[in-house]
Write an enzyme that holds these catalytic residues in place. Structure first.
Site, PDB file in Angstrom:
ATOM      1  N   ASN A  66       0.859  -1.176   0.000  1.00 35.99           N
ATOM      2  CA  ASN A  66       0.000   0.000   0.000  1.00 35.99           C
ATOM      3  C   ASN A  66       0.896   1.226   0.000  1.00 35.99           C
ATOM      4  OD1 ASN A  66      -2.370  -1.515   0.156  1.00 35.99           O
ATOM      5  ND2 ASN A  66      -2.311  -1.593   2.389  1.00 35.99           N
ATOM      6  N   HIS A 106       6.392  -1.333   3.856  1.00 36.48           N
ATOM      7  CA  HIS A 106       6.125  -2.693   4.333  1.00 36.48           C
ATOM      8  C   HIS A 106       5.413  -3.472   3.252  1.00 36.48           C
ATOM      9  CE1 HIS A 106       2.934   0.050   5.676  1.00 36.48           C
ATOM     10  NE2 HIS A 106       2.088  -0.946   5.474  1.00 36.48           N
TER      11      HIS A 106
HETATM   12  P1  AMP Z   1      -0.865  -0.175   5.784  1.00 33.44           P
HETATM   13  O1  AMP Z   1      -2.329   0.122   5.887  1.00 33.44           O
HETATM   14  O2  AMP Z   1      -0.480  -0.762   4.449  1.00 33.44           O
HETATM   15  O3  AMP Z   1      -0.002   0.995   6.196  1.00 33.44           O
HETATM   16  O4  AMP Z   1      -0.597  -1.360   6.796  1.00 33.44           O
HETATM   17  C1  AMP Z   1      -0.253  -1.160   8.130  1.00 33.44           C
HETATM   18  C2  AMP Z   1      -0.507  -2.468   8.816  1.00 33.44           C
HETATM   19  O5  AMP Z   1       0.160  -2.440  10.057  1.00 33.44           O
HETATM   20  C3  AMP Z   1      -1.976  -2.747   9.107  1.00 33.44           C
HETATM   21  O6  AMP Z   1      -2.366  -3.941   8.436  1.00 33.44           O
HETATM   22  C4  AMP Z   1      -2.016  -2.876  10.618  1.00 33.44           C
HETATM   23  O7  AMP Z   1      -2.914  -3.873  11.055  1.00 33.44           O
HETATM   24  C5  AMP Z   1      -0.587  -3.216  10.943  1.00 33.44           C
HETATM   25  N1  AMP Z   1      -0.149  -2.859  12.280  1.00 33.44           N
HETATM   26  C6  AMP Z   1      -0.374  -1.700  12.943  1.00 33.44           C
HETATM   27  N2  AMP Z   1       0.233  -1.719  14.140  1.00 33.44           N
HETATM   28  C7  AMP Z   1       0.863  -2.922  14.232  1.00 33.44           C
HETATM   29  C8  AMP Z   1       1.658  -3.544  15.235  1.00 33.44           C
HETATM   30  N3  AMP Z   1       1.949  -2.929  16.400  1.00 33.44           N
HETATM   31  N4  AMP Z   1       2.118  -4.803  15.008  1.00 33.44           N
HETATM   32  C9  AMP Z   1       1.833  -5.432  13.849  1.00 33.44           C
HETATM   33  N5  AMP Z   1       1.095  -4.887  12.860  1.00 33.44           N
HETATM   34  C10 AMP Z   1       0.615  -3.654  13.042  1.00 33.44           C
END
Ligand code: AMP
Length: 119
Positions: A92, A105
Protein backbone atom coordinates in the site's frame (compact mmCIF):
# COMPACT_ATOMS: atom_id res chain seq x y z
CA UNK A 1 24.22 5.92 0.50
CA UNK A 2 24.43 5.04 4.19
CA UNK A 3 21.31 3.53 5.74
CA UNK A 4 19.04 6.28 7.06
CA UNK A 5 18.63 6.76 10.79
CA UNK A 6 15.55 5.27 12.47
CA UNK A 7 12.74 7.81 12.26
CA UNK A 8 11.49 9.27 15.50
CA UNK A 9 8.08 7.93 16.47
CA UNK A 10 8.04 5.38 13.64
CA UNK A 11 6.08 2.31 14.76
CA UNK A 12 7.91 -0.12 12.50
CA UNK A 13 11.35 1.31 13.38
CA UNK A 14 10.44 0.58 17.00
CA UNK A 15 9.43 -2.99 16.14
CA UNK A 16 12.69 -3.46 14.21
CA UNK A 17 14.60 -2.13 17.24
CA UNK A 18 12.69 -4.45 19.60
CA UNK A 19 11.23 -1.50 21.50
CA UNK A 20 7.65 -2.56 20.67
CA UNK A 21 6.78 -6.27 20.77
CA UNK A 22 5.77 -8.15 17.65
CA UNK A 23 5.61 -11.80 16.64
CA UNK A 24 8.69 -12.04 14.46
CA UNK A 25 8.45 -14.88 11.93
CA UNK A 26 11.59 -14.21 9.86
CA UNK A 27 14.55 -11.86 10.03
CA UNK A 28 17.71 -11.16 8.06
CA UNK A 29 20.43 -8.52 8.17
CA UNK A 30 18.25 -6.21 6.09
CA UNK A 31 14.58 -7.07 6.73
CA UNK A 32 12.24 -8.18 9.51
CA UNK A 33 8.93 -10.03 9.07
CA UNK A 34 6.26 -10.03 11.77
CA UNK A 35 2.57 -10.91 12.04
CA UNK A 36 0.08 -8.15 11.32
CA UNK A 37 -1.78 -7.26 14.51
CA UNK A 38 -5.08 -7.09 12.57
CA UNK A 39 -4.85 -10.04 10.16
CA UNK A 40 -6.91 -9.98 6.99
CA UNK A 41 -6.18 -13.63 6.13
CA UNK A 42 -5.06 -16.75 8.03
CA UNK A 43 -1.50 -15.71 7.21
CA UNK A 44 -0.90 -11.96 7.26
CA UNK A 45 2.72 -11.00 7.73
CA UNK A 46 4.43 -7.65 7.18
CA UNK A 47 7.98 -7.61 5.81
CA UNK A 48 9.81 -4.35 6.48
CA UNK A 49 13.29 -3.05 5.71
CA UNK A 50 15.38 -2.47 8.82
CA UNK A 51 16.20 0.95 7.40
CA UNK A 52 13.52 3.61 7.46
CA UNK A 53 12.09 4.46 4.04
CA UNK A 54 8.57 5.72 3.57
CA UNK A 55 7.62 3.86 0.41
CA UNK A 56 8.59 0.77 -1.53
CA UNK A 57 9.82 3.01 -4.33
CA UNK A 58 12.15 4.78 -1.89
CA UNK A 59 13.59 1.42 -0.82
CA UNK A 60 14.13 0.42 -4.45
CA UNK A 61 15.72 3.79 -5.27
CA UNK A 62 18.06 4.12 -2.29
CA UNK A 63 18.74 0.49 -1.35
CA UNK A 64 17.73 -1.72 -4.30
CA UNK A 65 19.15 -4.88 -2.74
CA UNK A 66 16.85 -4.36 0.26
CA UNK A 67 13.86 -4.11 -2.09
CA UNK A 68 14.80 -7.51 -3.49
CA UNK A 69 15.34 -8.79 0.05
CA UNK A 70 11.74 -7.88 0.94
CA UNK A 71 10.40 -10.10 -1.83
CA UNK A 72 12.86 -12.91 -1.08
CA UNK A 73 11.89 -12.78 2.60
CA UNK A 74 8.21 -12.84 1.65
CA UNK A 75 8.82 -16.05 -0.29
CA UNK A 76 10.61 -17.53 2.72
CA UNK A 77 7.64 -16.59 4.92
CA UNK A 78 5.30 -18.24 2.43
CA UNK A 79 7.29 -21.48 2.68
CA UNK A 80 7.34 -21.34 6.49
CA UNK A 81 3.60 -20.68 6.54
CA UNK A 82 2.78 -23.50 4.12
CA UNK A 83 1.41 -21.23 1.39
CA UNK A 84 2.29 -23.61 -1.43
CA UNK A 85 -1.01 -22.87 -3.20
CA UNK A 86 -0.05 -19.22 -3.53
CA UNK A 87 -0.12 -15.92 -1.74
CA UNK A 88 -0.49 -12.19 -2.37
CA UNK A 89 2.10 -9.44 -1.91
CA UNK A 90 0.88 -5.86 -1.45
CA UNK A 91 2.65 -2.52 -0.98
CA UNK A 92 0.00 0.00 0.00
CA UNK A 93 1.43 3.38 -0.97
CA UNK A 94 0.16 6.77 0.16
CA UNK A 95 -3.17 7.62 1.76
CA UNK A 96 -5.30 6.78 -1.27
CA UNK A 97 -3.45 3.48 -1.54
CA UNK A 98 -4.36 2.60 2.02
CA UNK A 99 -0.92 3.17 3.57
CA UNK A 100 -1.32 4.05 7.24
CA UNK A 101 2.19 3.37 8.53
CA UNK A 102 4.80 5.51 6.71
CA UNK A 103 7.58 2.90 6.89
CA UNK A 104 7.62 0.75 3.75
CA UNK A 105 6.12 -2.69 4.33
CA UNK A 106 5.21 -5.63 2.16
CA UNK A 107 2.01 -7.42 3.14
CA UNK A 108 2.15 -11.21 2.71
CA UNK A 109 -1.39 -12.61 2.63
CA UNK A 110 -2.45 -16.20 2.22
CA UNK A 111 -4.21 -19.21 3.63
CA UNK A 112 -7.57 -18.47 1.99
CA UNK A 113 -8.86 -17.75 -1.51
CA UNK A 114 -8.04 -14.09 -2.16
CA UNK A 115 -10.57 -12.26 -4.27
CA UNK A 116 -9.75 -9.99 -7.20
CA UNK A 117 -10.02 -7.05 -7.56
CA UNK A 118 -9.12 -6.14 -3.98
CA UNK A 119 -11.38 -3.69 -2.16
P1 AMP B 1 -0.86 -0.17 5.78
O1 AMP B 1 -2.33 0.12 5.89
O2 AMP B 1 -0.48 -0.76 4.45
O3 AMP B 1 0.00 0.99 6.20
O4 AMP B 1 -0.60 -1.36 6.80
C1 AMP B 1 -0.25 -1.16 8.13
C2 AMP B 1 -0.51 -2.47 8.82
O5 AMP B 1 0.16 -2.44 10.06
C3 AMP B 1 -1.98 -2.75 9.11
O6 AMP B 1 -2.37 -3.94 8.44
C4 AMP B 1 -2.02 -2.88 10.62
O7 AMP B 1 -2.91 -3.87 11.05
C5 AMP B 1 -0.59 -3.22 10.94
N1 AMP B 1 -0.15 -2.86 12.28
C6 AMP B 1 -0.37 -1.70 12.94
N2 AMP B 1 0.23 -1.72 14.14
C7 AMP B 1 0.86 -2.92 14.23
C8 AMP B 1 1.66 -3.54 15.24
N3 AMP B 1 1.95 -2.93 16.40
N4 AMP B 1 2.12 -4.80 15.01
C9 AMP B 1 1.83 -5.43 13.85
N5 AMP B 1 1.10 -4.89 12.86
C10 AMP B 1 0.62 -3.65 13.04
Amino acid sequence: MNAPEPAADCLFCKIVAGDIPAEIVHATDTVVAFRDVNPQAPTHVLVVPRSHYETAADVAHWEPSAAADLVIAAAAVAVKEGLGEGYRLVFNTGPAGGQVVPHAHLHVLGGRALGWPPG
